[in-house]
Design a protein around this motif. Structure first.
Motif, mmCIF file in Angstrom:
data_model
loop_
_atom_site.group_PDB
_atom_site.id
_atom_site.type_symbol
_atom_site.label_atom_id
_atom_site.label_comp_id
_atom_site.label_asym_id
_atom_site.label_seq_id
_atom_site.Cartn_x
_atom_site.Cartn_y
_atom_site.Cartn_z
ATOM 1 N N PRO A 1 45.309 41.682 33.034
ATOM 2 C CA PRO A 1 45.432 39.984 33.693
ATOM 3 C C PRO A 1 46.667 39.542 33.967
ATOM 4 C CG PRO A 1 44.350 40.177 32.096
ATOM 5 C CD PRO A 1 44.469 41.160 31.922
ATOM 6 N N THR A 2 47.561 39.930 33.241
ATOM 7 C CA THR A 2 49.093 38.886 33.589
ATOM 8 C C THR A 2 49.959 39.833 35.261
ATOM 9 O OG1 THR A 2 50.283 40.768 32.595
ATOM 10 C CG2 THR A 2 49.347 39.456 31.125
ATOM 11 N N ARG A 3 49.223 40.245 35.381
ATOM 12 C CA ARG A 3 49.783 41.027 36.826
ATOM 13 C C ARG A 3 48.948 40.392 38.257
ATOM 14 N NH1 ARG A 3 53.593 45.056 35.835
ATOM 15 N NH2 ARG A 3 52.976 46.479 34.127
ATOM 16 N N THR A 4 49.424 40.236 38.870
ATOM 17 C CA THR A 4 49.108 39.346 40.758
ATOM 18 C C THR A 4 48.964 40.887 40.773
ATOM 19 O OG1 THR A 4 50.997 39.920 41.664
ATOM 20 C CG2 THR A 4 50.123 37.396 40.745
ATOM 21 N N VAL A 5 47.651 40.918 41.531
ATOM 22 C CA VAL A 5 47.426 42.307 43.150
ATOM 23 C C VAL A 5 48.854 42.088 44.120
ATOM 24 C CG1 VAL A 5 46.350 42.646 45.282
ATOM 25 C CG2 VAL A 5 44.886 41.613 43.055
ATOM 26 N N GLN A 6 49.741 41.120 44.165
ATOM 27 C CA GLN A 6 51.157 41.282 45.028
ATOM 28 C C GLN A 6 51.783 42.428 43.948
ATOM 29 O OE1 GLN A 6 52.423 37.691 46.956
ATOM 30 N NE2 GLN A 6 54.625 38.955 47.126
ATOM 31 N N GLU A 7 51.850 41.420 43.080
ATOM 32 C CA GLU A 7 52.915 42.572 41.423
ATOM 33 C C GLU A 7 52.620 43.939 42.097
ATOM 34 O OE1 GLU A 7 54.066 40.857 37.540
ATOM 35 O OE2 GLU A 7 52.458 39.679 38.303
ATOM 36 N N PRO B 1 41.335 45.196 45.998
ATOM 37 C CA PRO B 1 41.815 44.737 44.450
ATOM 38 C C PRO B 1 41.444 44.198 43.433
ATOM 39 C CG PRO B 1 43.506 45.500 45.968
ATOM 40 C CD PRO B 1 42.337 45.284 46.905
ATOM 41 N N LYS B 2 40.852 43.151 44.310
ATOM 42 C CA LYS B 2 40.354 41.741 43.874
ATOM 43 C C LYS B 2 38.946 42.013 43.290
ATOM 44 C CE LYS B 2 40.183 36.761 44.257
ATOM 45 N NZ LYS B 2 39.973 35.786 45.251
ATOM 46 N N THR B 3 38.061 42.305 43.681
ATOM 47 C CA THR B 3 37.334 42.449 43.520
ATOM 48 C C THR B 3 36.708 43.579 42.300
ATOM 49 O OG1 THR B 3 36.213 41.858 45.834
ATOM 50 C CG2 THR B 3 34.609 43.183 45.176
ATOM 51 N N PHE B 4 37.550 44.703 42.810
ATOM 52 C CA PHE B 4 38.007 45.475 41.026
ATOM 53 C C PHE B 4 37.967 44.823 40.034
ATOM 54 C CE2 PHE B 4 40.506 48.529 38.591
ATOM 55 C CZ PHE B 4 39.776 49.356 38.518
ATOM 56 N N GLU C 1 53.315 47.080 50.510
ATOM 57 C CA GLU C 1 53.578 45.645 51.315
ATOM 58 C C GLU C 1 52.344 45.148 50.703
ATOM 59 O OE1 GLU C 1 55.698 43.524 52.337
ATOM 60 O OE2 GLU C 1 56.731 45.159 52.546
ATOM 61 N N PRO C 2 51.404 44.393 50.253
ATOM 62 C CA PRO C 2 50.478 43.286 49.635
ATOM 63 C C PRO C 2 49.687 43.961 50.771
ATOM 64 C CG PRO C 2 52.670 41.603 48.885
ATOM 65 C CD PRO C 2 52.824 43.339 50.259
ATOM 66 N N SER C 3 49.431 43.466 51.700
ATOM 67 C CA SER C 3 48.312 43.571 52.770
ATOM 68 C C SER C 3 47.811 44.828 52.858
ATOM 69 C CB SER C 3 49.072 42.898 54.030
ATOM 70 O OG SER C 3 49.813 43.321 54.710
ATOM 71 N N GLN C 4 48.905 46.032 52.604
ATOM 72 C CA GLN C 4 48.781 47.822 53.562
ATOM 73 C C GLN C 4 48.408 47.745 51.738
ATOM 74 O OE1 GLN C 4 52.790 48.936 53.412
ATOM 75 N NE2 GLN C 4 51.781 49.071 56.342
ATOM 76 N N PHE C 5 48.536 47.343 50.696
ATOM 77 C CA PHE C 5 47.895 47.392 49.169
ATOM 78 C C PHE C 5 46.843 47.416 49.579
ATOM 79 C CE2 PHE C 5 46.636 46.989 45.336
ATOM 80 C CZ PHE C 5 46.215 47.833 44.280
ATOM 81 N N THR C 6 46.267 46.708 49.425
ATOM 82 C CA THR C 6 44.705 45.640 49.436
ATOM 83 C C THR C 6 44.039 46.206 50.561
ATOM 84 O OG1 THR C 6 45.291 43.370 49.646
ATOM 85 C CG2 THR C 6 43.105 44.192 50.255
ATOM 86 N N LYS C 7 43.963 47.082 52.105
ATOM 87 C CA LYS C 7 43.854 48.124 52.945
ATOM 88 C C LYS C 7 42.784 49.488 52.344
ATOM 89 C CE LYS C 7 45.319 45.723 57.072
ATOM 90 N NZ LYS C 7 46.258 45.096 57.925
ATOM 91 N N TRP C 8 44.568 50.335 51.849
ATOM 92 C CA TRP C 8 44.310 51.273 50.960
ATOM 93 C C TRP C 8 43.351 51.229 49.861
ATOM 94 C CZ3 TRP C 8 45.618 52.447 45.942
ATOM 95 C CH2 TRP C 8 46.071 53.974 46.050
ATOM 96 N N HIS D 1 44.675 55.420 40.520
ATOM 97 C CA HIS D 1 44.783 55.805 38.877
ATOM 98 C C HIS D 1 45.377 54.559 38.285
ATOM 99 C CE1 HIS D 1 41.412 58.327 38.781
ATOM 100 N NE2 HIS D 1 42.860 59.953 39.389
ATOM 101 N N LEU D 2 46.775 55.024 38.387
ATOM 102 C CA LEU D 2 47.424 54.539 38.142
ATOM 103 C C LEU D 2 47.059 52.700 39.194
ATOM 104 C CD1 LEU D 2 49.843 53.080 36.627
ATOM 105 C CD2 LEU D 2 51.517 53.974 38.624
ATOM 106 N N ALA D 3 47.179 52.465 39.813
ATOM 107 C CA ALA D 3 46.703 51.203 40.517
ATOM 108 C C ALA D 3 45.496 50.218 39.468
ATOM 109 C CB ALA D 3 46.282 50.936 41.786
#
Length: 124
Positions: A83-89, A113-116, A97-104, A74-76
């Motif tokens: 839009p001021t925050r990057t997916v990495q942020e 996350p980018k598609t969302f 880790e950014p790649s783990q976040f995307t997989k999760w 929910h928080l993610a």
């Protein structure tokens, strides 16, 4: 007539969710260094992790870990709508880790996350 009192498992569920939300807020604000685990939350509630997980399963149909993952999700989503925050942020704020976040995120929501984020921007 007094309002109906909530049962103990429901009270525990609500206390657990509140601890999670408080911790996630602390993470985002930089007041916590890393994500707490189920044992940490159980310690704060003065119960055994197995009791916490069994109670969450009885109340919600999912484990304590599942409840935690749902709150993180929910928080993610909320953070990704900024839009001021990057997916990495967002990933780093939530102790991923950014790649783990995307997989999760993709495993939980069926999209990256980018598609969302792109879908949210199209809606507004």
């Amino acid at each position: 007539m007094q309002p109906a009192q909530k049962n103990k498992p429901t009270q525990l569920y609500e206390r657990y969710r509140q601890l999670i939300k408080t911790h996630l807020t602390d993470l985002v604000k930089g007041n916590a260094e890393s994500m707490l685990n189920i044992e940490d939350f159980a310690d704060q509630l003065c119960i055994h992790p197995t009791h916490l997980s069994n109670t969450m399963k009885a109340v919600t149909g999912t484990s304590a870990c599942g409840v935690l993952q749902l709150e993180i999700g929910h928080l993610a989503k909320e953070l990704l709508m900024d839009p001021t925050r990057t997916v990495q942020e967002v990933a780093l704020l939530l102790d991923f880790e950014p790649s783990q976040f995307t997989k999760w995120f993709k495993r939980i929501y069926g999209m990256t996350p980018k598609t969302f984020r792109q879908g949210q921007l199209l809606k507004s």
